[in-house]
Design a protein around this motif. Structure first.
Motif, PDB file in Angstrom:
ATOM      1  N   ASP A   1       0.863  -1.268   0.044  1.00  0.00           N
ATOM      2  CA  ASP A   1       0.024   0.143   0.061  1.00  0.00           C
ATOM      3  C   ASP A   1       0.858   1.354   0.057  1.00  0.00           C
ATOM      4  OD1 ASP A   1      -2.330  -1.405   0.037  1.00  0.00           O
ATOM      5  OD2 ASP A   1      -2.682  -1.290   2.153  1.00  0.00           O
ATOM      6  N   SER A   2       1.999   1.128   0.768  1.00  0.00           N
ATOM      7  CA  SER A   2       2.640   2.411   0.920  1.00  0.00           C
ATOM      8  C   SER A   2       3.592   2.482  -0.463  1.00  0.00           C
ATOM      9  CB  SER A   2       4.022   2.006   1.983  1.00  0.00           C
ATOM     10  OG  SER A   2       4.842   3.146   2.017  1.00  0.00           O
TER      11      SER A   2
ATOM     12  N   SER B   1       1.129   4.399  -2.521  1.00  0.00           N
ATOM     13  CA  SER B   1       0.885   5.691  -2.080  1.00  0.00           C
ATOM     14  C   SER B   1       2.010   6.423  -2.706  1.00  0.00           C
ATOM     15  CB  SER B   1       0.907   5.837  -0.889  1.00  0.00           C
ATOM     16  OG  SER B   1      -0.117   5.003  -0.294  1.00  0.00           O
TER      17      SER B   1
ATOM     18  N   CYS C   1     -10.775   5.986  -2.981  1.00  0.00           N
ATOM     19  CA  CYS C   1      -9.610   5.774  -2.031  1.00  0.00           C
ATOM     20  C   CYS C   1      -8.164   6.270  -2.753  1.00  0.00           C
ATOM     21  CB  CYS C   1      -9.586   4.446  -1.593  1.00  0.00           C
ATOM     22  SG  CYS C   1     -10.771   3.472  -0.720  1.00  0.00           S
ATOM     23  N   CYS C   2      -8.138   6.133  -3.779  1.00  0.00           N
ATOM     24  CA  CYS C   2      -6.906   6.627  -4.672  1.00  0.00           C
ATOM     25  C   CYS C   2      -6.679   8.165  -4.477  1.00  0.00           C
ATOM     26  CB  CYS C   2      -6.906   6.094  -5.987  1.00  0.00           C
ATOM     27  SG  CYS C   2      -5.337   6.315  -6.755  1.00  0.00           S
TER      28      CYS C   2
ATOM     29  N   GLU D   1      -6.047  10.033  -0.971  1.00  0.00           N
ATOM     30  CA  GLU D   1      -5.199   9.680  -0.198  1.00  0.00           C
ATOM     31  C   GLU D   1      -4.464  10.922   0.238  1.00  0.00           C
ATOM     32  OE1 GLU D   1      -0.685   8.114  -1.770  1.00  0.00           O
ATOM     33  OE2 GLU D   1      -2.206   7.519  -2.825  1.00  0.00           O
ATOM     34  N   ASN D   2      -3.935  10.563   1.347  1.00  0.00           N
ATOM     35  CA  ASN D   2      -3.341  11.620   2.249  1.00  0.00           C
ATOM     36  C   ASN D   2      -4.100  12.700   2.434  1.00  0.00           C
ATOM     37  OD1 ASN D   2      -1.121  10.053   2.659  1.00  0.00           O
ATOM     38  ND2 ASN D   2       0.124  11.069   1.072  1.00  0.00           N
TER      39      ASN D   2
END
Length: 236
Positions: free
Chosen positions: A41-42, A45, A84-85, A88-89
């Motif tokens: 996942d990281s 990201s 979700c994409c 992110e952050n």
């Protein structure tokens, strides 16, 4: 306690020790798998928004433009993965999905198509999207619905409440709205297929992502489909 009794007591504990050891090994394996998933996942990201403070995000998706872009690269979008994409952050303020409803088809065909589309839009509303629609009729002079005005108005009206606007469209007619929003201090990210994205839109955006570069992260799993409801079942 004699030696024989001690040996028997020790043997009784042996299965328990083996089970404990096995469970401990399973827990270690599970933790390793979890770490591997986190690392994956990281890695995903890091390709998009690593080190970028995006604050509160508002998403504006031109559904028709996105459909044609996805069609060109053979992409079937998982809209939960997409959401979700894109968040992110960040913290999501609102995600808009704009699309047209064709009312020019014969009644029988129109009903089947309408029920399928309304089932999809019902699913979108229940899974984090604010859906905006416009009816249209195909003709020689009117090829497709245009929701640029709706997109531009929503982007500008909401600009005091978000830090980052994510525009999923390649339509150059939106460049003026993007420039207006940017002038208020808002960060604007544009996501679309590079080959159909206007240079004028890329020029006024703070960040551009080619849809083809994130295809693998938003592709719908062929094993799972959307649980769409038809119009008759959903009451939409």
């Amino acid at each position: 306690m004699d030696m024989n009794t001690f040996t028997k007591e020790k043997d009784k504990d042996k299965p328990l020790n083996e089970v404990t050891a096995w469970q401990g090994q399973q827990l270690m394996n599970h933790n390793n798998e979890s770490e591997e998933i986190k690392q994956q996942d990281s890695a995903v990201s890091s390709l998009l928004f690593q080190g970028i403070h995006r604050g509160r995000v508002a998403i504006f998706i031109d559904g028709i433009n996105l459909f044609h872009a996805a069609l060109q690269i053979g992409l079937e979008i998982d809209y939960l993965k997409l959401l979700c994409c894109l968040t992110e952050n960040s913290r999501l303020l609102r995600a808009f999905f704009y699309t047209g409803i064709d009312i020019s088809r014969p009644p029988a065909i129109r009903l089947r198509s309408h029920e399928k589309q309304q089932g999809f839009l019902f699913w979108m509303r229940r899974n984090g999207y604010r859906v905006v629609t416009k009816e249209f009729q195909l003709s020689e002079h009117y090829k497709k619905p245009n929701l640029n005005v709706e997109i531009a108005v929503d982007m500008i009206n909401l600009s005091p409440y978000y830090d980052t606007a994510v525009l999923v469209s390649g339509d150059g007619d939106l460049a003026y709205a993007v420039n207006a929003v940017s002038s208020t201090g808002v960060r604007v990210e544009v996501i679309s297929l590079r080959t159909i994205t206007s240079d004028s839109l890329i020029d006024v955006a703070d960040y551009f992502i080619d849809l083809d570069s994130i295809k693998q992260y938003i592709q719908k799993d062929s094993k799972f489909g959307y649980n769409y409801r038809t119009l008759s079942n959903s009451g939409v």
